[in-house]
Design a protein around this motif. Structure first.
Motif, PDB file in Angstrom:
ATOM      1  N   PHE A   1      36.426  66.904  38.479  1.00 13.95           N
ATOM      2  CA  PHE A   1      37.163  66.073  37.509  1.00 13.95           C
ATOM      3  C   PHE A   1      38.168  67.124  36.784  1.00 13.95           C
ATOM      4  O   PHE A   1      39.263  66.776  36.789  1.00 13.95           O
ATOM      5  CB  PHE A   1      36.303  65.401  36.556  1.00 13.95           C
ATOM      6  N   LEU A   2      37.754  68.205  36.438  1.00 14.00           N
ATOM      7  CA  LEU A   2      38.528  69.311  35.922  1.00 14.00           C
ATOM      8  C   LEU A   2      39.463  69.762  36.847  1.00 14.00           C
ATOM      9  O   LEU A   2      40.637  69.863  36.546  1.00 14.00           O
ATOM     10  CB  LEU A   2      37.619  70.417  35.636  1.00 14.00           C
ATOM     11  N   LEU A   3      39.319  69.759  38.123  1.00 16.50           N
ATOM     12  CA  LEU A   3      40.281  70.474  39.132  1.00 16.50           C
ATOM     13  C   LEU A   3      41.241  69.140  39.456  1.00 16.50           C
ATOM     14  O   LEU A   3      42.426  69.432  39.321  1.00 16.50           O
ATOM     15  CB  LEU A   3      39.581  70.660  40.561  1.00 16.50           C
ATOM     16  N   PHE A   4      40.878  67.826  39.117  1.00 13.33           N
ATOM     17  CA  PHE A   4      41.743  66.693  39.293  1.00 13.33           C
ATOM     18  C   PHE A   4      42.554  66.642  38.151  1.00 13.33           C
ATOM     19  O   PHE A   4      43.830  66.457  38.334  1.00 13.33           O
ATOM     20  CB  PHE A   4      40.790  65.495  39.103  1.00 13.33           C
ATOM     21  N   ILE A   5      42.248  67.180  36.704  1.00 14.25           N
ATOM     22  CA  ILE A   5      43.051  67.151  35.524  1.00 14.25           C
ATOM     23  C   ILE A   5      44.276  68.506  36.016  1.00 14.25           C
ATOM     24  O   ILE A   5      45.071  68.089  35.571  1.00 14.25           O
ATOM     25  CB  ILE A   5      42.235  67.672  34.484  1.00 14.25           C
ATOM     26  N   PHE A   6      43.549  69.611  36.602  1.00 13.42           N
ATOM     27  CA  PHE A   6      44.403  70.524  37.124  1.00 13.42           C
ATOM     28  C   PHE A   6      45.567  70.336  37.675  1.00 13.42           C
ATOM     29  O   PHE A   6      46.952  70.536  37.680  1.00 13.42           O
ATOM     30  CB  PHE A   6      43.885  71.744  37.282  1.00 13.42           C
ATOM     31  N   ALA A   7      45.201  69.353  38.829  1.00 11.45           N
ATOM     32  CA  ALA A   7      45.980  68.759  39.842  1.00 11.45           C
ATOM     33  C   ALA A   7      47.304  67.750  39.036  1.00 11.45           C
ATOM     34  O   ALA A   7      48.361  67.959  39.363  1.00 11.45           O
ATOM     35  CB  ALA A   7      45.589  67.946  40.887  1.00 11.45           C
ATOM     36  N   CYS A   8      46.815  67.111  38.176  1.00  7.75           N
ATOM     37  CA  CYS A   8      47.651  66.279  37.350  1.00  7.75           C
ATOM     38  C   CYS A   8      48.543  67.045  36.758  1.00  7.75           C
ATOM     39  O   CYS A   8      49.912  66.877  36.570  1.00  7.75           O
ATOM     40  CB  CYS A   8      46.862  65.257  36.486  1.00  7.75           C
ATOM     41  N   SER A   9      48.028  68.082  36.060  1.00  7.70           N
ATOM     42  CA  SER A   9      49.067  68.754  35.142  1.00  7.70           C
ATOM     43  C   SER A   9      49.931  69.749  36.099  1.00  7.70           C
ATOM     44  O   SER A   9      51.118  69.849  35.710  1.00  7.70           O
ATOM     45  CB  SER A   9      48.156  69.730  34.152  1.00  7.70           C
ATOM     46  N   SER A  10      49.459  70.002  37.090  1.00  8.39           N
ATOM     47  CA  SER A  10      50.396  70.624  38.242  1.00  8.39           C
ATOM     48  C   SER A  10      51.678  69.801  38.441  1.00  8.39           C
ATOM     49  O   SER A  10      52.969  70.219  38.535  1.00  8.39           O
ATOM     50  CB  SER A  10      49.953  71.247  39.203  1.00  8.39           C
ATOM     51  N   LEU A  11      51.183  68.374  38.694  1.00  2.08           N
ATOM     52  CA  LEU A  11      52.338  67.457  39.059  1.00  2.08           C
ATOM     53  C   LEU A  11      53.366  67.282  37.954  1.00  2.08           C
ATOM     54  O   LEU A  11      54.568  66.979  38.102  1.00  2.08           O
ATOM     55  CB  LEU A  11      51.692  66.101  39.246  1.00  2.08           C
ATOM     56  N   PHE A  12      52.895  67.230  36.724  1.00  3.80           N
ATOM     57  CA  PHE A  12      53.741  67.316  35.563  1.00  3.80           C
ATOM     58  C   PHE A  12      54.667  68.366  35.529  1.00  3.80           C
ATOM     59  O   PHE A  12      55.847  68.308  35.126  1.00  3.80           O
ATOM     60  CB  PHE A  12      52.872  67.267  34.289  1.00  3.80           C
ATOM     61  N   LEU A  13      54.318  69.687  35.920  1.00  7.80           N
ATOM     62  CA  LEU A  13      55.018  70.872  35.745  1.00  7.80           C
ATOM     63  C   LEU A  13      56.149  70.796  36.844  1.00  7.80           C
ATOM     64  O   LEU A  13      57.064  71.589  36.675  1.00  7.80           O
ATOM     65  CB  LEU A  13      54.251  72.099  35.887  1.00  7.80           C
ATOM     66  N   ILE A  14      55.790  70.173  38.001  1.00  9.03           N
ATOM     67  CA  ILE A  14      56.966  70.239  38.984  1.00  9.03           C
ATOM     68  C   ILE A  14      57.593  68.480  38.897  1.00  9.03           C
ATOM     69  O   ILE A  14      57.951  68.239  40.048  1.00  9.03           O
ATOM     70  CB  ILE A  14      56.242  70.327  40.451  1.00  9.03           C
ATOM     71  N   PHE A  15      57.727  68.208  37.773  1.00  5.25           N
ATOM     72  CA  PHE A  15      58.294  66.637  37.691  1.00  5.25           C
ATOM     73  C   PHE A  15      59.688  66.523  38.156  1.00  5.25           C
ATOM     74  O   PHE A  15      59.967  65.487  38.750  1.00  5.25           O
ATOM     75  CB  PHE A  15      58.142  66.499  36.021  1.00  5.25           C
ATOM     76  N   PRO A  16      60.564  67.554  37.903  1.00  4.21           N
ATOM     77  CA  PRO A  16      61.896  67.348  38.556  1.00  4.21           C
ATOM     78  C   PRO A  16      61.894  67.028  40.126  1.00  4.21           C
ATOM     79  O   PRO A  16      62.583  66.152  40.707  1.00  4.21           O
ATOM     80  CB  PRO A  16      62.679  68.701  38.298  1.00  4.21           C
ATOM     81  N   TYR A  17      60.683  67.940  40.837  1.00  6.62           N
ATOM     82  CA  TYR A  17      60.656  67.574  42.170  1.00  6.62           C
ATOM     83  C   TYR A  17      60.055  66.024  42.549  1.00  6.62           C
ATOM     84  O   TYR A  17      60.539  65.728  43.697  1.00  6.62           O
ATOM     85  CB  TYR A  17      59.540  68.476  42.937  1.00  6.62           C
ATOM     86  N   LEU A  18      59.253  65.652  41.601  1.00  3.10           N
ATOM     87  CA  LEU A  18      58.520  64.142  41.974  1.00  3.10           C
ATOM     88  C   LEU A  18      59.881  63.334  41.754  1.00  3.10           C
ATOM     89  O   LEU A  18      59.877  62.301  42.107  1.00  3.10           O
ATOM     90  CB  LEU A  18      57.310  64.086  40.884  1.00  3.10           C
ATOM     91  N   VAL A  19      60.669  63.519  40.549  1.00  5.69           N
ATOM     92  CA  VAL A  19      61.796  62.399  40.370  1.00  5.69           C
ATOM     93  C   VAL A  19      62.913  62.373  41.454  1.00  5.69           C
ATOM     94  O   VAL A  19      63.145  61.282  41.941  1.00  5.69           O
ATOM     95  CB  VAL A  19      62.435  62.795  39.069  1.00  5.69           C
ATOM     96  N   HIS A  20      63.334  63.474  41.953  1.00  3.61           N
ATOM     97  CA  HIS A  20      64.271  63.546  42.870  1.00  3.61           C
ATOM     98  C   HIS A  20      63.647  63.599  44.191  1.00  3.61           C
ATOM     99  O   HIS A  20      64.475  63.481  45.390  1.00  3.61           O
ATOM    100  CB  HIS A  20      65.052  64.743  42.778  1.00  3.61           C
ATOM    101  N   GLY A  21      62.436  63.611  44.676  1.00  2.00           N
ATOM    102  CA  GLY A  21      61.871  63.701  46.164  1.00  2.00           C
ATOM    103  C   GLY A  21      61.423  65.158  46.357  1.00  2.00           C
ATOM    104  O   GLY A  21      62.093  66.079  46.142  1.00  2.00           O
ATOM    105  N   LEU A  22      60.079  65.166  46.494  1.00  2.00           N
ATOM    106  CA  LEU A  22      59.510  66.580  46.775  1.00  2.00           C
ATOM    107  C   LEU A  22      60.344  67.105  48.113  1.00  2.00           C
ATOM    108  O   LEU A  22      60.222  68.503  48.147  1.00  2.00           O
ATOM    109  CB  LEU A  22      58.046  66.176  47.202  1.00  2.00           C
ATOM    110  N   THR A  23      60.834  66.215  49.034  1.00  2.00           N
ATOM    111  CA  THR A  23      61.337  66.732  50.198  1.00  2.00           C
ATOM    112  C   THR A  23      62.830  67.246  49.894  1.00  2.00           C
ATOM    113  O   THR A  23      63.271  67.979  50.865  1.00  2.00           O
ATOM    114  CB  THR A  23      61.232  66.034  51.476  1.00  2.00           C
ATOM    115  N   SER A  24      63.574  66.706  48.995  1.00  2.00           N
ATOM    116  CA  SER A  24      64.947  66.772  49.110  1.00  2.00           C
ATOM    117  C   SER A  24      65.489  67.541  47.809  1.00  2.00           C
ATOM    118  O   SER A  24      66.547  67.720  47.811  1.00  2.00           O
ATOM    119  CB  SER A  24      65.625  65.463  49.180  1.00  2.00           C
TER     120      SER A  24
END
Length: 191
Positions: free
Chosen positions: A90-113
């Protein structure tokens, strides 16, 4: 690759790392040591890829073998998990979610583009990764400046090798530029 695939790679990192740590008796089998499992998997990948590249092994074959080993380690880590490990997962899942927050621009614009930062150092790693992927004999191709840049540092290939390893799950396979966001997300998750 999507966010779901990135989260799957996070899970593979955790479970395969758990298998490496406990199967090979690198640490005591205590649940808190599960927090080190993604880092152990990163060290394993880096060592195997760098040794393989320095021995001039064809990278496409090396990455297929390494994916098979990773799947086997993941299954072993899943089989050897128990209820005591759930809190740390569960802690590792929280770390995973926080890493997604830190790369938010990649998520908004697309991880591949999403082109990412304006800094040019990532292009050296992309050139190195594409060079490793496309040149199994590690020869310099005189007609392409891109490959000449990739071949420029014959001794710095850890990041390039990891990027090329990630590119095996891109579409099309070996398209290194499309996995930079995933690689960055994974590194943020690790550290």
């Amino acid at each position: 690759m999507s966010v779901v695939q990135l989260l799957i790679f996070y899970a593979i990192s955790c479970l395969a790392g758990k298998s490496l740590l406990f199967r090979f008796k690198l640490l005591e089998q205590k649940p808190r040591n599960n927090l080190l499992s993604p880092i152990a998997f990163c060290i394993f990948l880096t060592l195997v890829l760098c040794v393989g590249v320095s021995l001039h092994l064809p990278f496409k074959i090396l990455s297929c073998i390494l994916w098979a080993i990773s799947i086997i380690l993941t299954i072993d880590g899943l089989i050897n998990s128990n209820k005591r490990d759930l809190y740390f997962y569960f802690l590792l899942f929280i770390f995973a979610c926080s890493s997604l927050f830190l790369i938010f621009p990649y998520l908004v614009h697309g991880l591949t583009s999403y082109p990412g930062s304006p800094f040019s150092d990532k292009w050296l790693y992309i050139a190195k990764a594409q060079y490793l992927w496309d040149n199994p004999n590690h020869e310099t191709i005189a007609t392409s400046p891109f490959y000449q840049v990739g071949a420029f540092y014959p001794f710095r290939y850890a990041s390039g090798a990891l990027l090329a390893f990630f590119s095996t799950i891109a579409s099309p396979s070996g398209e290194v530029i499309s996995v930079v966001g995933h690689y960055l997300g994974w590194l943020v998750f690790l550290y």
